[in-house]
Structures are given as structure tokens and as C-alpha cells.
Scaffold this motif. Structure first.
Motif, short mmCIF file in Angstrom:
data_model
loop_
_atom_site.label_atom_id
_atom_site.label_comp_id
_atom_site.label_asym_id
_atom_site.label_seq_id
_atom_site.Cartn_x
_atom_site.Cartn_y
_atom_site.Cartn_z
N THR A 327 0.85 -1.19 0.00
CA THR A 327 0.00 0.00 0.00
C THR A 327 0.88 1.25 0.00
O THR A 327 2.03 1.20 0.45
N PRO A 328 0.36 2.37 -0.49
CA PRO A 328 1.13 3.62 -0.44
C PRO A 328 1.56 3.97 0.99
O PRO A 328 2.67 4.46 1.21
N ASN A 329 0.67 3.67 1.94
CA ASN A 329 0.93 4.01 3.33
C ASN A 329 2.19 3.34 3.87
O ASN A 329 3.02 3.97 4.54
N ILE A 330 2.38 2.06 3.55
CA ILE A 330 3.55 1.34 4.07
C ILE A 330 4.84 1.83 3.40
O ILE A 330 5.88 1.95 4.04
N ALA A 362 -4.30 12.06 -3.99
CA ALA A 362 -3.71 13.40 -4.00
C ALA A 362 -4.37 14.33 -2.99
O ALA A 362 -3.71 15.18 -2.38
N LYS A 363 -5.66 14.17 -2.79
CA LYS A 363 -6.39 15.05 -1.88
C LYS A 363 -6.13 14.68 -0.42
O LYS A 363 -5.83 15.54 0.42
N ASP A 364 -6.25 13.38 -0.11
CA ASP A 364 -6.10 12.92 1.28
C ASP A 364 -4.65 12.94 1.77
O ASP A 364 -4.40 13.00 2.97
N ASN A 365 -3.71 12.87 0.84
CA ASN A 365 -2.30 12.77 1.22
C ASN A 365 -1.47 13.93 0.69
O ASN A 365 -0.29 13.76 0.38
N LYS A 366 -2.08 15.09 0.62
CA LYS A 366 -1.42 16.25 0.03
C LYS A 366 -0.10 16.59 0.74
O LYS A 366 0.94 16.79 0.08
#
Length: 383
Positions: A327-330, A362-366
Motif C-alpha cells: 500500500t502507499p501508506n507502508i 492526492a487530496k487525502d495525502n497532500k
């Protein structure tokens, strides 16, 4: 003498007023209200005839009943409590108060009133059944006590047999569960619910032929997934692997498979030496056994280790997370970890780039995206 005369006069007027109320009561009108289930109107009518402060026991119960049937529980309890104060050993009143408190979620009060019934009538089947129903956990010893008392009075009652067997299974008392169900089934041979309930118990006791015989009979009229599962298990344990596979596949058509059924399917294919299918189902079993959130759990574990400066454990947890799901988060957490904690710029740069390639929202992780781009430029220049 004067006091006696006054008392008799008061009693006379009391009877006189009650007699007048009785005379004023239109029984036909009250009956019509009951028939049309207009219980709220019936309660209002009774109060208009007898008055708000009437203390006649039968009248109080009648008004309380109307409120109970109209789901006006607060008013109903008020009248039944008044009746209870007059006759604390009246069984209908105790049952009504217990029922009202059960409806309102006041379980302890409901237990109190039911236990008053037990003190008066220790052989009342209904009260033990109702008391058992107030305990949500099968592991509660009092639930088992009440079910046993109810079963002793009427061992053939299907609901009690079902619930008692369920309790026994939670206590690993399989033989007792089986016997309880068989007694009830013998009294009601057409009860499909009980016949279904006994199948997993019989499987646990290795009575596989009984499960197959009874289960196949049920499946002719009811393709219940739980019955399919029980019969498939019995076929597996009697080494009839192909029939076991056929039934387990029926579960897949309804998307009712789980880790256990996939595992037994894999074992069945292995037993008949169909190794490609055994491999496929073993992989499916592994996938089924892993939570969709496992990766996130390991990622969180890594973050906790990181924040408590247990860096080796954090690194292991982060890498473990990648084994389950990327995932992008990890990627972001690993990039920051290598950048700020382990000071390994090459590894940090690698994971920052992977983070951007994984296309985070893009919005949530700006802020994270902006920080990542900034760090990539800084690390490139340093290199």
C-alpha cells in the motif's frame, strides 16, 4: 360508637362509588376496543370510568394490561407495580413486570421478578426458560442451571433442547449435547431444526454414518449450507473424498466457503492424488486465513516499534507488512523510517519513489506527497 359509625359510613360510600363505576362501565364498548386492538383507548376509557387513583386490584391489572399491549411500557409498569405492592405473590403480575423490564433492557429487574416466581412455583417450566434467555453467554453457569431445570421439567421441548445442547457444546460436553437433542428429536421426529442441530455434534463424536444418512435426507428438501458442510466433513472422515469435494464445491457456488472448508478440500484432492488442485486449494486456504487488514496491522506494529526506538523490530515489522499487501501508506512509513531513524538515504529514496509510483490519493495525502517530493530532491542533491 361514633368512630365505628364513621368507619361503616366510609366503607358504605366506597362500595357505593365502586358499584356506580361498575354500572357506568360499558362492557360492550370495552370489548369492541379490545377486539379492534385499540388498547390505548381502552386504557383511557377505563381510567375515565374508575378514576386515576383507583386501588381496585383487578382494575389496576386491567389498565396495566391495556398499556402493556399498547407498548406504553412506562405506564404499564406503573400500574403493575401498584398491583405488585398489593399482591407481591401474584404470578401474572410478576410475569408482566419481568416481561416489561426485559423489553426495556432492565435485565437485573427482570431477573428479580422471575426469581420471585421461582420462590412461589419452583416447577414452573416457563420461568426457567425465560430466565435462561436473559443470559447472553453460553459460558454463564446460571444460564446452564436454568436450562437444566427447564429440561428436567420438560426434556422434550425443542427450544430448551436446542439451547441446552448449544451450551453443552461450548463446555465441550459433546455426549451430553447429543443425548439432549436425541431425546427431543425422538419426541418430534419431523423437527428439521433439531435434526440440523445434531449434525455437528454427531460429527464431533465421530458418528459420521449417522451424519451422512440424516444429512442427505435433509438435503433432499433443504440445501442448507451448514448441512452441506456437515455432510461433506462426514464424507471426508469416512474417506469418500470425491463426494466431500463435490459438496464443498456447492458451498463455493454460494460463496459460503471458509478457511476450514478450503483446507478439507485441499486435503481431499491430496488424498486422491490430484496434486495441482491440492496445490490450488492450499493456496486459497492460505489466502482465506489471512485477514485483509494484516498488512496494516504489521505496519502499525512497525510504527509503534519505531516510536519506541526498537528499530530492528520496526524494520522487521515493516517488511512483514509488505509480504501481505503493498500500500502507499507502508511505502511512506518505510521511507520516513529509513530517512529519519536509520539514516539510510538510498533506501529512503527508493521507498519515497515507490510511494509516489503507488499513486496515493492526492487530496487525502497532500502533505505527505509534498514532503516526499521535497525529500527526493534533497536526497538526490546529497547523493
Amino acid at each position: 360508637m361514633k368512630k365505628l359509625f364513621t368507619a361503616l359510613l366510609s366503607l358504605f360510600f366506597g362500595f357505593s362509588l365502586f358499584a356506580q363505576s361498575q354500572a357506568l362501565l360499558d362492557k360492550e364498548k370495552l370489548f369492541d376496543l379490545y377486539q379492534s386492538q385499540k388498547y390505548g383507548e381502552a386504557a383511557a376509557y377505563l381510567k375515565s370510568v374508575y378514576g386515576e387513583e383507583n386501588n381496585d386490584f383487578k382494575t389496576i391489572i386491567q389498565i396495566g394490561y391495556c398499556y402493556l399491549m399498547n407498548n406504553e411500557n412506562v405506564e404499564a409498569e406503573k400500574f403493575y407495580t401498584k398491583a405488585y405492592q398489593q399482591e407481591p405473590k401474584n404470578l401474572p403480575v410478576l410475569f408482566s413486570l419481568a416481561r416489561l423490564n426485559t423489553k426495556r433492557g432492565n435485565v437485573d429487574k427482570a431477573k428479580f421478578y422471575y426469581n420471585q416466581v421461582v420462590k412461589i412455583d419452583s416447577n414452573n417450566f416457563s420461568v426457567y426458560k425465560l430466565l435462561a434467555g436473559l443470559y447472553t453467554s453460553n459460558k454463564d453457569s446460571l444460564k446452564l442451571v436454568y436450562l437444566l431445570k427447564a429440561s428436567k421439567i420438560n426434556p422434550q421441548e425443542s427450544d430448551i433442547a436446542f439451547d441446552l445442547a448449544d451450551c453443552y457444546m461450548d463446555f465441550q460436553e459433546r455426549e451430553k449435547a447429543y443425548n439432549v437433542l436425541k431425546v427431543a428429536i425422538s419426541a418430534d421426529t419431523g423437527n428439521i431444526i433439531l435434526q440440523k442441530a445434531v449434525l455437528p455434534v454427531a460429527n464431533a463424536l465421530k458418528k459420521y454414518n449417522e451424519v451422512i444418512l440424516s444429512g442427505e435426507r435433509i438435503l433432499k428438501v433443504d440445501a442448507d449450507p451448514n448441512v452441506i458442510k456437515d455432510v461433506a466433513r462426514a464424507y471426508y472422515y469416512t474417506k469418500n473424498y470425491q463426494k466431500s469435494i463435490n459438496l464443498f464445491k456447492l458451498l463455493e457456488l454460494s460463496d459460503m466457503q471458509n478457511e476450514a472448508t478450503l483446507y478439507l478440500t485441499a486435503l481431499s484432492y491430496r488424498a486422491i492424488k490430484n496434486y495441482p488442485m491440492a496445490t490450488a486449494y492450499t493456496k486459497r486456504t492460505i489466502d482465506e486465513g489471512i485477514s485483509t487488514n494484516t498488512a496494516e496491522y504489521y505496519s502499525l506494529l512497525g510504527l509503534v516499534y519505531q516510536e519506541s526506538d526498537k528499530l530492528t523490530l520496526a524494520n522487521t515489522a515493516y517488511r512483514k507488512s509488505l509480504e501481505f499487501k503493498i500500500t502507499p501508506n507502508i511505502y511512506y512509513r518505510m521511507a520516513v523510517f529509513y530517512d529519519t531513524k536509520l539514516t539510510k538515504p538510498k533506501n529512503a529514496l527508493k521507498y519515497y519513489n515507490l510511494y509516489l509510483k503507488s499513486k496515493p490519493n492526492a487530496k487525502d495525502n497532500k502533505e505527505e506527497i509534498e514532503f516526499t517530493k521535497s525529500r527526493i530532491e534533497t536526497l538526490k542533491q546529497a547523493d
